[in-house]
Design a protein around this motif. Sequence first.
Motif, PDB file in Angstrom:
ATOM      1  N   ILE A 210      35.286   8.055  45.619  1.00  0.00           N
ATOM      2  CA  ILE A 210      33.828   7.836  44.943  1.00  0.00           C
ATOM      3  C   ILE A 210      34.075   7.230  43.715  1.00  0.00           C
ATOM      4  O   ILE A 210      35.089   7.074  42.976  1.00  0.00           O
ATOM      5  N   PRO A 211      33.416   5.965  43.468  1.00  0.00           N
ATOM      6  CA  PRO A 211      33.449   5.244  42.397  1.00  0.00           C
ATOM      7  C   PRO A 211      33.075   6.165  40.918  1.00  0.00           C
ATOM      8  O   PRO A 211      32.643   7.178  41.007  1.00  0.00           O
ATOM      9  N   GLY A 212      34.040   5.433  39.789  1.00  0.00           N
ATOM     10  CA  GLY A 212      33.964   6.131  38.765  1.00  0.00           C
ATOM     11  C   GLY A 212      35.050   7.270  38.520  1.00  0.00           C
ATOM     12  O   GLY A 212      35.715   7.411  39.400  1.00  0.00           O
ATOM     13  N   SER A 213      35.068   7.979  37.347  1.00  0.00           N
ATOM     14  CA  SER A 213      36.039   8.744  37.074  1.00  0.00           C
ATOM     15  C   SER A 213      35.751  10.058  36.863  1.00  0.00           C
ATOM     16  O   SER A 213      36.462  11.020  36.270  1.00  0.00           O
ATOM     17  N   VAL A 214      34.353  10.490  37.138  1.00  0.00           N
ATOM     18  CA  VAL A 214      33.949  11.701  36.791  1.00  0.00           C
ATOM     19  C   VAL A 214      33.888  12.594  38.008  1.00  0.00           C
ATOM     20  O   VAL A 214      33.470  13.916  37.776  1.00  0.00           O
ATOM     21  N   ALA A 215      33.873  11.958  39.082  1.00  0.00           N
ATOM     22  CA  ALA A 215      33.600  12.801  40.309  1.00  0.00           C
ATOM     23  C   ALA A 215      35.019  12.802  41.369  1.00  0.00           C
ATOM     24  O   ALA A 215      35.773  11.900  41.113  1.00  0.00           O
ATOM     25  N   GLY A 216      34.823  13.656  42.316  1.00  0.00           N
ATOM     26  CA  GLY A 216      36.040  13.821  43.228  1.00  0.00           C
ATOM     27  C   GLY A 216      37.137  14.208  42.565  1.00  0.00           C
ATOM     28  O   GLY A 216      37.090  14.845  41.550  1.00  0.00           O
ATOM     29  N   VAL A 217      38.466  13.873  43.119  1.00  0.00           N
ATOM     30  CA  VAL A 217      39.671  14.485  42.599  1.00  0.00           C
ATOM     31  C   VAL A 217      39.903  13.854  41.227  1.00  0.00           C
ATOM     32  O   VAL A 217      40.395  14.649  40.270  1.00  0.00           O
ATOM     33  N   ASP A 218      39.484  12.627  40.812  1.00  0.00           N
ATOM     34  CA  ASP A 218      39.530  11.944  39.485  1.00  0.00           C
ATOM     35  C   ASP A 218      38.765  12.915  38.395  1.00  0.00           C
ATOM     36  O   ASP A 218      38.760  12.919  37.237  1.00  0.00           O
ATOM     37  N   GLY A 219      37.640  13.529  39.013  1.00  0.00           N
ATOM     38  CA  GLY A 219      36.746  14.201  38.151  1.00  0.00           C
ATOM     39  C   GLY A 219      37.429  15.308  37.644  1.00  0.00           C
ATOM     40  O   GLY A 219      37.299  15.875  36.480  1.00  0.00           O
TER      41      GLY A 219
END
Lengths: 343, 132
Positions: A210-219
């Motif tokens: 998922i794009p961006g850094s606030v969601a998924g494992v990066d979230g």
Amino acid sequence: METDLESPAFQHVQAAHCENGVTTALLRHHGLDFMTEPLAFGMGSGLFYIQIPFLTVNNGPAISFRTMPGAIFKRTCKALGVPITHKKFSSEQKAQAFLDQKVQDNIPIGCQVGVFHLPYFPKEYRFHFNAHNLIVFGKEDGRFLVSDPVMEITTSLTEEELTKVRFAKGTFAPKGHIYYPERVGIVSDATIRKAVVKGIKRNVRDMLYIPGSVAGVDGIRHTSNQIRKWRNKLGLRKASLYLGQIVRMQEEIGTGGGGFRFLYGAFLEQAGAILHDDRVSQISEAFTLSGDLWRSSAIKMAGVYKGRLTEQQDFEEIADRLLEIREVEKEAFKRLQKLKLSY
Amino acid sequence: MKKDEVPQDPSALDQFTREVYYVKNDKGQYEVALSRGWDVKKEALDSAWDEVNIRIEAARKAVAAGEASPIVYFMELKLMDLTVLSGYTGFWPFFIKRHMKPSVFGRMSDKKLARYAQAFEISLEELKNFKG
């Protein structure tokens, strides 16, 4: 007895999560006996993580461990080739009239409601949370019969009570939202396998890409970085409240424990059996581990909001644990991706 | 989590229901278990309520000091924010913020106040006469 044959009595299903529970109970009612809560959750790609930027909920961070409300029912039905009806209403009278008609036709209906005015909920749980789901499956002496999936038994609401919660206001205001499977045909084994595989692949995509850094494992890393700053930025009291909010989103009734991770582990176990693929069931273990790690981080967070842990070092340790969890989940979804599942 | 590790701590759930956990049985398979509650999350909920009560008390004091209108107090008492209150009253947040000023509140019509009273589930008199 003919009517009984046409529309069997509704069977209550208790579930960890309300939307899974409604989905499972409605599909089972229409003859899909294989349906379980973990399957509904997995086919609907229910596992997620997001910290929505710039938004606070109940004066705390807006964090969710699951996909958006409504998605699980929609995706699971679609994957099984079950057409669904969704309806919102501008008038309370029309909303009730429609429901009355369905009840008369003996069709159980999923309803989105707010919990603030839900009389059978304990007061402690009654915040303005509008994405709760329940099933109305009948009417007796002017009271709607209600199957609330988080409860062990069924209950009932007066017309006024039900209208009030169906027209709760605020974020995710339900506006009388109702939904139900239109008709359910024969679902073949091949369709079930396909639904399982699609559900897994979509979940891999949502958590890893998922794009961006606030969601998924990066979230998870995003929240970890935030936690390191909270104590200095917000002060100890507010920072503790924020941690408390994470624990509530993660562990409160409706999650099955460990921020839905155990539920996903149970899904992969069942998915392995359906696909006759032991590799899938083995990856289930990674989510059991992740759920356990989430729970141990909750215990550490509790140390802070109980006032036992007060140092920046404690916040750093909690943040480090979240990074560890991110690694476990990232690795697990990469393994799922590498399986190159087909149906 | 293993089945025998399922917490059974008394909590607000006791009068309501037991909740479903997905846990591992001794054969290493997932199954469902029921729980009465868990202290870790009970305390999270308690601390959220402590915060609510602090906010209510601060609002009460602000009304008593003539710094805020009763709308501020009842909004906190009913756990609302501007979005929720706007939904129940039909007033835009911009206007609600104005109505939170005692000077503006004092000049509001009964008709408008009644919309607030209804949202807060109190009588018009209760809303008008709240002094903090």
